[in-house]
Design an enzyme around this catalytic site. Structure first.
Site, mmCIF file in Angstrom:
data_model
loop_
_atom_site.group_PDB
_atom_site.id
_atom_site.type_symbol
_atom_site.label_atom_id
_atom_site.label_comp_id
_atom_site.label_asym_id
_atom_site.label_seq_id
_atom_site.Cartn_x
_atom_site.Cartn_y
_atom_site.Cartn_z
ATOM 1 N N ASP A 113 0.800 -1.226 0.000
ATOM 2 C CA ASP A 113 0.000 0.000 0.000
ATOM 3 C C ASP A 113 0.832 1.276 0.000
ATOM 4 O OD1 ASP A 113 -2.540 -1.194 -0.070
ATOM 5 O OD2 ASP A 113 -2.398 -1.674 2.054
ATOM 6 N N ASP A 176 -5.573 -5.288 -5.954
ATOM 7 C CA ASP A 176 -5.406 -3.882 -5.554
ATOM 8 C C ASP A 176 -3.983 -3.377 -5.844
ATOM 9 O OD1 ASP A 176 -6.935 -5.713 -4.022
ATOM 10 O OD2 ASP A 176 -7.367 -4.225 -2.493
HETATM 11 N N1 GLY Z 1 -6.908 -2.162 -0.811
HETATM 12 C C1 GLY Z 1 -7.952 -2.555 0.049
HETATM 13 C C2 GLY Z 1 -9.319 -2.263 -0.409
HETATM 14 O O1 GLY Z 1 -9.605 -1.974 -1.541
HETATM 15 O O2 GLY Z 1 -10.181 -2.335 0.440
#
Ligand code: GLY
Length: 393
Positions: A113, A176
């Site tokens: 992230d 993601d």
């Molecule tokens: N990256 C985590 C979500 O989309 O909740």
């Protein structure tokens, strides 16, 4: 034959949304900026003071620190609000919240992230201000993210820790992760190593080969053997079932591959993202804001995910610039229909909250952040409105 059927179905979508060609995006940008100002006026002085969510039964924000995966969206929103207004007070706030995230560039990376966090904050700040003090922070973060790359697999490791069902210490990658590649592409063009570009492209290729079903819907997580790259299993973490289409996962895929095409101009990514997009558009409910998972058996009583709608609207407003008619019109007008729907039925201000959107679903299987306002929904909503403004400008 298959292509003709696809074009006909896309044309039907155009015809069904011909009233949506115009949208008063400026009114919604003004609304978004006003909500951001209101949020700013109630924030605590000291951390944790980064607004993450307002849950369904609450009127006030829950705050997080720079370590939270969503920490970059609030400074990103402030940068967009500054871009919209030129207001020095918003610029100062954007800079102040961006700088809170500085430790991320030199602390050991805790997961993928980092791209979301640093690119939305420092990345937007650099885009607008060209502040040279931001640049080494972005470059160091890209190098840090790249340490999670496993060449035997060809992707970045998403969660470098034990997560239930993920076979740790084998290698996991979630869809993601596509968004984080933007940080690597940017760094490779702005003084970082060429290998960052190669890592981003390889990640996109490996994910394209392993993360999708035959109908171009995305799995959430793929587990690979960390030593030889063999695909071990494909599962969900935040979706309804391993074989279901989790709405935000598909949204990340659409946004991610559109960005990868922008950065590489490799036609295989453009062809692929159109297939991933068309399958999503074809299965949307009438108001074009998806249920949190397209395969939840509780539909039509299942919660929506307005964040997925915002992410996809923003992506389509970029994708439409890469294609010819009739797809160009389909993507643009479908995005406008999504924005109109969000504007009419999903504004958090209509229920007295200071977020931009409501009815976002974060992690339904966990029972958390269902029907809430969440900062990433707001971020992509304002970004989409900006993209529309620039297109129409
Ligand atoms: N990256 C985590 C979500 O989309 O909740």
């Amino acid at each position: 034959m298959k292509h003709t059927i696809r074009l006909i179905s896309l044309l039907l979508i155009i015809l069904s949304c011909k009233d949506n060609v115009k949208h008063d995006y400026q009114k919604d940008i003004d609304y978004g900026v006003a909500q951001v100002r209101q949020t700013l006026s109630v924030l605590p002085e000291d951390p944790p003071n980064i607004p993450r969510n307002i849950t369904e039964d609450n009127e006030t924000w829950r705050y997080v620190t720079y370590q939270d995966w969503t920490s970059g969206f609030w400074p990103g929103l402030l940068w967009y609000a500054y871009e919209a207004t030129g207001d020095e007070m918003l610029r100062e706030a954007a800079d102040r919240f961006t700088l809170q995230l500085r430790p991320l560039s030199h602390e050991p990376v805790i997961d993928h992230d980092l791209g979301f966090q640093v690119f939305n904050s420092f990345g937007n700040g650099y885009r607008l201000m060209q502040d040279e003090s931001y640049k080494p922070i972005i470059l160091a973060s890209a190098d840090s993210l790249a340490t999670l790359y496993n060449p035997a697999v060809g992707t970045i490791l998403s969660w470098p820790r034990s997560v239930p069902g993920m076979e740790w210490p084998q290698h996991n990658t979630i869809i993601d992760n596509m968004i984080n590649l933007e940080l690597l592409f940017w760094a490779s063009k702005n003084g970082g190593a060429d290998s960052l570009y190669d890592i981003a492209v390889k990640h996109a290729e490996t994910t394209m080969a392993n993360h999708f079903r035959d109908d171009f819907t995305s799995y959430h997580v793929v587990i690979y053997d960390k030593d030889n790259g063999r695909r071990m299993k494909r599962v969900t973490h935040q979706g309804n079932a391993d074989e279901s289409m989790w709405a935000r996962g598909q949204a990340w895929a659409i946004y991610g591959y559109t960005m990868v095409y922008r950065e590489t101009k490799d036609p295989k990514f453009l062809d692929f993202v159109q297939r991933v997009t068309d399958t999503y558009i074809d299965r949307l409910p009438e108001d074009r804001v998806p249920f949190w998972d397209f395969d939840d058996p509780d539909i039509p009583d299942a919660p929506r995910d307005a964040s997925a709608a915002a992410i996809v609207a923003s992506a389509l407003l970029e994708l439409c610039t890469f294609v010819d008619q009739p797809e160009k019109a389909v993507y643009r007008e479908t995005a406008i229909a999504m924005l109109k729907s969000l504007s009419t039925h999903y504004h958090a201000g209509s229920v007295g909250k200071t977020a931009l959107l409501q009815h976002v679903t974060g992690h339904k299987p966990n029972g958390t952040e269902i029907n809430t306002s969440i900062n990433y929904g707001d971020y992509y909503y304002l970004e989409a409105l900006f993209r529309l403004k620039k297109l129409e400008g």
